[in-house]
Design an enzyme around this catalytic site. Structure first.
Site, PDB file in Angstrom:
ATOM      1  N   ASP A   1      29.422 -50.182  -0.275  1.00  0.00           N
ATOM      2  CA  ASP A   1      28.007 -50.533  -0.170  1.00  0.00           C
ATOM      3  C   ASP A   1      27.743 -51.697  -1.113  1.00  0.00           C
ATOM      4  OD1 ASP A   1      27.435 -48.531   1.662  1.00  0.00           O
ATOM      5  OD2 ASP A   1      26.841 -47.096   0.130  1.00  0.00           O
TER       6      ASP A   1
ATOM      7  N   ASP B   1      25.432 -48.925   7.573  1.00  0.00           N
ATOM      8  CA  ASP B   1      24.338 -47.998   7.271  1.00  0.00           C
ATOM      9  C   ASP B   1      23.066 -48.375   8.022  1.00  0.00           C
ATOM     10  OD1 ASP B   1      26.080 -46.760   5.484  1.00  0.00           O
ATOM     11  OD2 ASP B   1      25.252 -47.788   3.738  1.00  0.00           O
TER      12      ASP B   1
END
Length: 157
Positions: free
Chosen positions: A117, A136
């Site tokens: 991320d 995501d």
């Protein structure tokens, strides 16, 4: 179903290319942080061993493989569902977004042991401590799209 697969492939490639470019090309894995347009857009390296917001974030092989299996099971279920109950173009795009994003995060778990991320966005005096990635965003948008664009039983008959 063809549209589902093309969208999924596009999202998967976009996710993996951006992750490789940010993590390795810009060396975010070593730097940890790059301010792009603070506070609105920053790059913050975060290895997510769990699910959203760090839930189930034990760094264990059991958790890693369980989350891989769950993502593959959900992806397969979505593909089966939209094949059996087609709902049009937007449903197919939504399913492709969800599946492509889920598979992108599965590949991260296989390669890195965690999901990479890196996107961090804050605004208006609120500091967002969380990071996310293209996969995501796609999973979230795909799930919302499936809710909005799948005909209900009452409307389908």
């Amino acid at each position: 179903m063809r549209l589902v697969f093309w969208v999924a492939i596009f999202i998967f490639i976009l996710d993996q290319v951006t992750k490789y470019w940010i993590v390795h090309g810009l060396d975010l894995a070593r730097l940890g942080a790059i301010d792009v347009f603070p506070p609105y857009l920053n790059l913050r390296m975060a290895w997510n061993y769990g699910i959203n917001f760090g839930l189930l974030s034990q760094d264990s092989p059991t958790t890693r493989w369980a989350l891989i299996l769950v993502a593959l099971f959900i992806s397969g279920g979505v593909l089966w569902w939209v094949h059996r109950e087609p709902g049009g173009r937007w449903q197919a795009i939504s399913a492709g977004l969800l599946v492509g994003g889920a598979i992108g995060n599965v590949i991260d778990r296989i390669i890195y042991g965690a999901v990479a991320d890196f996107l961090n966005m804050s605004c208006c005096g609120l500091n967002n401590p969380y990071a996310f990635n293209v996969a995501d965003i796609s999973v979230f948008a795909g799930a919302i799209g499936l809710v909005l664009f799948t005909p209900s039983e009452k409307n389908a008959s």
